[in-house]
Motif scaffolding. Structure first.
Motif, PDB file in Angstrom:
ATOM      1  N   TYR A  49      12.579   1.055   2.920  1.00 29.74           N
ATOM      2  CA  TYR A  49      12.110   1.904   4.017  1.00 29.74           C
ATOM      3  C   TYR A  49      12.533   3.344   3.730  1.00 29.74           C
ATOM      4  N   GLY A  52       8.980   7.285   7.324  1.00 31.04           N
ATOM      5  CA  GLY A  52       7.886   6.605   7.998  1.00 31.04           C
ATOM      6  C   GLY A  52       7.039   5.764   7.061  1.00 31.04           C
ATOM      7  N   GLU A  53       7.568   5.420   5.878  1.00 28.74           N
ATOM      8  CA  GLU A  53       6.813   4.628   4.916  1.00 28.74           C
ATOM      9  C   GLU A  53       7.636   3.459   4.395  1.00 28.74           C
ATOM     10  N   HIS A  55       8.026   1.614   0.967  1.00 30.62           N
ATOM     11  CA  HIS A  55       7.723   1.727  -0.454  1.00 30.62           C
ATOM     12  C   HIS A  55       7.937   0.375  -1.114  1.00 30.62           C
ATOM     13  N   HIS A  68       3.086   0.825  -4.015  1.00 29.23           N
ATOM     14  CA  HIS A  68       2.449   0.950  -2.703  1.00 29.23           C
ATOM     15  C   HIS A  68       3.371   1.766  -1.802  1.00 29.23           C
ATOM     16  N   ALA A  69       2.813   2.719  -1.101  1.00 26.66           N
ATOM     17  CA  ALA A  69       3.525   3.459  -0.062  1.00 26.66           C
ATOM     18  C   ALA A  69       2.737   3.225   1.222  1.00 26.66           C
ATOM     19  N   ILE A  70       3.246   2.358   2.069  1.00 31.88           N
ATOM     20  CA  ILE A  70       2.544   1.935   3.269  1.00 31.88           C
ATOM     21  C   ILE A  70       3.072   2.757   4.439  1.00 31.88           C
ATOM     22  N   ALA A  71       2.216   3.583   4.996  1.00 34.36           N
ATOM     23  CA  ALA A  71       2.616   4.453   6.109  1.00 34.36           C
ATOM     24  C   ALA A  71       2.720   3.642   7.391  1.00 34.36           C
ATOM     25  N   ARG A  72       3.771   3.898   8.152  1.00 37.52           N
ATOM     26  CA  ARG A  72       3.960   3.210   9.430  1.00 37.52           C
ATOM     27  C   ARG A  72       2.919   3.663  10.447  1.00 37.52           C
ATOM     28  N   ARG A  73       2.479   4.915  10.344  1.00 36.16           N
ATOM     29  CA  ARG A  73       1.493   5.459  11.282  1.00 36.16           C
ATOM     30  C   ARG A  73       0.167   4.731  11.092  1.00 36.16           C
ATOM     31  N   ALA A  99      -3.920  -1.688   7.289  1.00 40.13           N
ATOM     32  CA  ALA A  99      -3.453  -0.367   6.891  1.00 40.13           C
ATOM     33  C   ALA A  99      -4.661   0.511   6.588  1.00 40.13           C
TER      34      ALA A  99
END
Length: 132
Positions: A49, A52-53, A55, A68-73, A99
């Motif tokens: 974590y 806000g992403e 990784h 992968h960088a997964i944005a929480r937004r 996502a």
């Protein structure tokens, strides 16, 4: 002599990959997590974590940067269930997330899942405004 050099190179590369995998798995703030995007197979790696992403870094590979960088937004959990015996390790849970890049499945232990859901729910109230 050339065969010995090739063998030494292969052994050195294998040793590097093993040390890299162990270092990633034992790093502070990381959890072992599998990723499946689309209909491919599960890929093993670690998730971390960062703000806000989320990784995700694969175990196999030379780069230390996240794949992968997964944005929480805008991230929403569509479903969650325990993995079947033939799908993965015993006690692992899978979550299907919606996502920006499309559906993404994550598989992790129950403790890691609890942390993931807490991280997701701790987002500021405006973080889910973009979710459709």
């Amino acid at each position: 002599m050339a065969a010995l050099d090739i063998l030494a190179g292969v052994v050195a590369l294998a040793a590097f990959l093993v040390v890299r995998g162990v270092a990633l798995a034992r790093s502070r703030g990381t959890v072992v997590c599998r990723v499946r995007d689309g209909h491919g197979g599960w890929k093993s790696g670690v998730a971390r974590y960062v703000g806000g992403e989320l990784h995700w870094i694969p175990f196999l590979g030379l780069r230390l940067r996240p794949r992968h960088a997964i944005a929480r937004r805008g991230l929403t959990v569509s479903s969650r269930r325990m993995l079947g015996i033939d799908e993965g390790p015993a006690g692992y849970w899978t979550v299907v997330c919606s996502a920006e890049r499309g559906p993404l499945s994550l598989a992790m232990s129950e403790d890691a899942l609890t942390g993931f859901l807490a991280w997701l729910e701790s987002a500021p109230p405006s973080a889910h405004l973009d979710a459709a």
